[in-house]
Scaffold this motif. Sequence first.
Motif, PDB file in Angstrom:
ATOM      1  N   THR A 169       6.520  13.177   0.384  1.00 15.82           N
ATOM      2  CA  THR A 169       7.018  11.866   1.000  1.00 15.82           C
ATOM      3  C   THR A 169       5.718  11.349   1.877  1.00 15.82           C
ATOM      4  O   THR A 169       4.914  12.226   2.373  1.00 15.82           O
ATOM      5  CB  THR A 169       8.395  11.620   1.787  1.00 15.82           C
ATOM      6  OG1 THR A 169       8.182  12.867   2.871  1.00 15.82           O
ATOM      7  CG2 THR A 169       9.388  12.378   0.962  1.00 15.82           C
ATOM      8  N   ILE A 170       5.707  10.088   2.126  1.00 13.44           N
ATOM      9  CA  ILE A 170       4.683   9.356   2.910  1.00 13.44           C
ATOM     10  C   ILE A 170       4.796   9.754   4.306  1.00 13.44           C
ATOM     11  O   ILE A 170       3.706  10.034   5.151  1.00 13.44           O
ATOM     12  CB  ILE A 170       4.670   7.834   2.811  1.00 13.44           C
ATOM     13  CG1 ILE A 170       3.067   7.451   3.176  1.00 13.44           C
ATOM     14  CG2 ILE A 170       5.856   7.310   3.296  1.00 13.44           C
ATOM     15  CD1 ILE A 170       3.001   6.078   2.750  1.00 13.44           C
TER      16      ILE A 170
ATOM     17  N   VAL B 156      -6.562  14.157  -0.039  1.00 14.01           N
ATOM     18  CA  VAL B 156      -6.901  12.712  -0.064  1.00 14.01           C
ATOM     19  C   VAL B 156      -7.285  12.434  -1.402  1.00 14.01           C
ATOM     20  O   VAL B 156      -7.125  11.221  -2.086  1.00 14.01           O
ATOM     21  CB  VAL B 156      -7.888  12.307   0.974  1.00 14.01           C
ATOM     22  CG1 VAL B 156      -8.372  10.988   0.764  1.00 14.01           C
ATOM     23  CG2 VAL B 156      -7.065  12.383   2.325  1.00 14.01           C
ATOM     24  N   ASN B 157      -8.177  13.276  -2.148  1.00 14.90           N
ATOM     25  CA  ASN B 157      -8.911  13.061  -3.489  1.00 14.90           C
ATOM     26  C   ASN B 157      -7.677  12.989  -4.316  1.00 14.90           C
ATOM     27  O   ASN B 157      -7.864  11.922  -5.352  1.00 14.90           O
ATOM     28  CB  ASN B 157      -9.716  14.223  -3.793  1.00 14.90           C
ATOM     29  CG  ASN B 157     -10.593  13.899  -5.038  1.00 14.90           C
ATOM     30  OD1 ASN B 157     -10.820  12.864  -5.580  1.00 14.90           O
ATOM     31  ND2 ASN B 157     -10.810  15.282  -5.711  1.00 14.90           N
ATOM     32  N   GLY B 158      -6.835  13.871  -4.407  1.00 14.30           N
ATOM     33  CA  GLY B 158      -5.629  13.807  -5.364  1.00 14.30           C
ATOM     34  C   GLY B 158      -4.880  12.565  -5.158  1.00 14.30           C
ATOM     35  O   GLY B 158      -4.392  11.878  -6.186  1.00 14.30           O
ATOM     36  N   VAL B 159      -4.447  11.994  -4.122  1.00 14.65           N
ATOM     37  CA  VAL B 159      -3.616  11.025  -3.862  1.00 14.65           C
ATOM     38  C   VAL B 159      -4.328   9.924  -4.297  1.00 14.65           C
ATOM     39  O   VAL B 159      -3.792   8.903  -4.938  1.00 14.65           O
ATOM     40  CB  VAL B 159      -3.285  10.896  -2.238  1.00 14.65           C
ATOM     41  CG1 VAL B 159      -2.399   9.664  -2.128  1.00 14.65           C
ATOM     42  CG2 VAL B 159      -2.377  11.994  -1.981  1.00 14.65           C
TER      43      VAL B 159
ATOM     44  N   ILE C 165       0.775  -1.418  -0.038  1.00  9.90           N
ATOM     45  CA  ILE C 165       0.043  -0.167  -0.105  1.00  9.90           C
ATOM     46  C   ILE C 165       0.850   1.219  -0.076  1.00  9.90           C
ATOM     47  O   ILE C 165       0.460   2.320  -0.728  1.00  9.90           O
ATOM     48  CB  ILE C 165      -1.084   0.091   1.082  1.00  9.90           C
ATOM     49  CG1 ILE C 165      -1.981  -1.325   0.869  1.00  9.90           C
ATOM     50  CG2 ILE C 165      -1.698   1.368   1.465  1.00  9.90           C
ATOM     51  CD1 ILE C 165      -2.692  -1.505   1.925  1.00  9.90           C
ATOM     52  N   ASP C 166       2.049   1.191   0.778  1.00  8.79           N
ATOM     53  CA  ASP C 166       2.711   2.460   0.894  1.00  8.79           C
ATOM     54  C   ASP C 166       3.444   2.605  -0.414  1.00  8.79           C
ATOM     55  O   ASP C 166       3.669   3.896  -0.813  1.00  8.79           O
ATOM     56  CB  ASP C 166       3.856   2.338   2.047  1.00  8.79           C
ATOM     57  CG  ASP C 166       3.015   2.506   3.589  1.00  8.79           C
ATOM     58  OD1 ASP C 166       1.916   3.014   3.532  1.00  8.79           O
ATOM     59  OD2 ASP C 166       3.620   2.413   4.386  1.00  8.79           O
ATOM     60  N   GLU C 167       3.978   1.412  -1.069  1.00  5.89           N
ATOM     61  CA  GLU C 167       4.591   1.646  -2.431  1.00  5.89           C
ATOM     62  C   GLU C 167       3.515   2.402  -3.380  1.00  5.89           C
ATOM     63  O   GLU C 167       3.972   3.447  -4.212  1.00  5.89           O
ATOM     64  CB  GLU C 167       4.901   0.192  -2.960  1.00  5.89           C
ATOM     65  CG  GLU C 167       5.752   0.477  -4.110  1.00  5.89           C
ATOM     66  CD  GLU C 167       6.092  -0.900  -4.796  1.00  5.89           C
ATOM     67  OE1 GLU C 167       6.410  -1.132  -6.059  1.00  5.89           O
ATOM     68  OE2 GLU C 167       6.279  -1.841  -3.831  1.00  5.89           O
ATOM     69  N   ILE C 168       2.389   1.919  -3.542  1.00  8.81           N
ATOM     70  CA  ILE C 168       1.330   2.617  -4.368  1.00  8.81           C
ATOM     71  C   ILE C 168       1.243   4.204  -4.002  1.00  8.81           C
ATOM     72  O   ILE C 168       1.118   4.985  -4.826  1.00  8.81           O
ATOM     73  CB  ILE C 168       0.008   1.830  -4.101  1.00  8.81           C
ATOM     74  CG1 ILE C 168       0.038   0.491  -4.780  1.00  8.81           C
ATOM     75  CG2 ILE C 168      -1.249   2.729  -4.954  1.00  8.81           C
ATOM     76  CD1 ILE C 168      -1.173  -0.395  -4.529  1.00  8.81           C
ATOM     77  N   ILE C 169       1.137   4.483  -2.620  1.00  9.79           N
ATOM     78  CA  ILE C 169       0.992   5.962  -2.049  1.00  9.79           C
ATOM     79  C   ILE C 169       2.142   6.442  -2.374  1.00  9.79           C
ATOM     80  O   ILE C 169       1.985   7.711  -2.959  1.00  9.79           O
ATOM     81  CB  ILE C 169       0.767   5.756  -0.544  1.00  9.79           C
ATOM     82  CG1 ILE C 169      -0.795   5.210  -0.302  1.00  9.79           C
ATOM     83  CG2 ILE C 169       0.668   7.299  -0.057  1.00  9.79           C
ATOM     84  CD1 ILE C 169      -0.823   5.034   1.280  1.00  9.79           C
TER      85      ILE C 169
END
Length: 132
Positions: free
Chosen positions: A68-69, A118-121, A56-60
């Motif tokens: 950065t995350i 959040v919408n953009g990400v 999940i973090d890789e996708i984010i």
Amino acid sequence: MNRRVARLRAAQALYQMDLAKSDTDQAIESVVGEEERPSEFFLELVNGTSTQIAKIDEIIMNSLQGWTISRMGLVDRAIVRMMVYEMKYIDDIPVNVTLNEGIELAKAFGGDESGKFVNGVLSKALETIKGE
């Protein structure tokens, strides 16, 4: 526990796990009320997100532009992680429902700017998920 409440409680649990480094069971116990039974959907969101956190973090990370995350707010990060899990691993929920629920959670906890972020990400993450 309906799905909207399940998402709210799951976001709270994931936030707690990120902030206090609580384990899954502690986080679940702390967000579920005494008279409330955790739904299967809630448990899937919390357990699934925590189990698949690296993917999940890789996708984010691939969805963030100029961020950065680790720079994300904890609330936004918990919501985005959970919604990416839902988009990628839960097939019976339309993606537009997941996006809308994530945006609404972000607005409720963080305000309009969080909703836009959040919408953009999530929109960018969806492109990545579809391309896999």
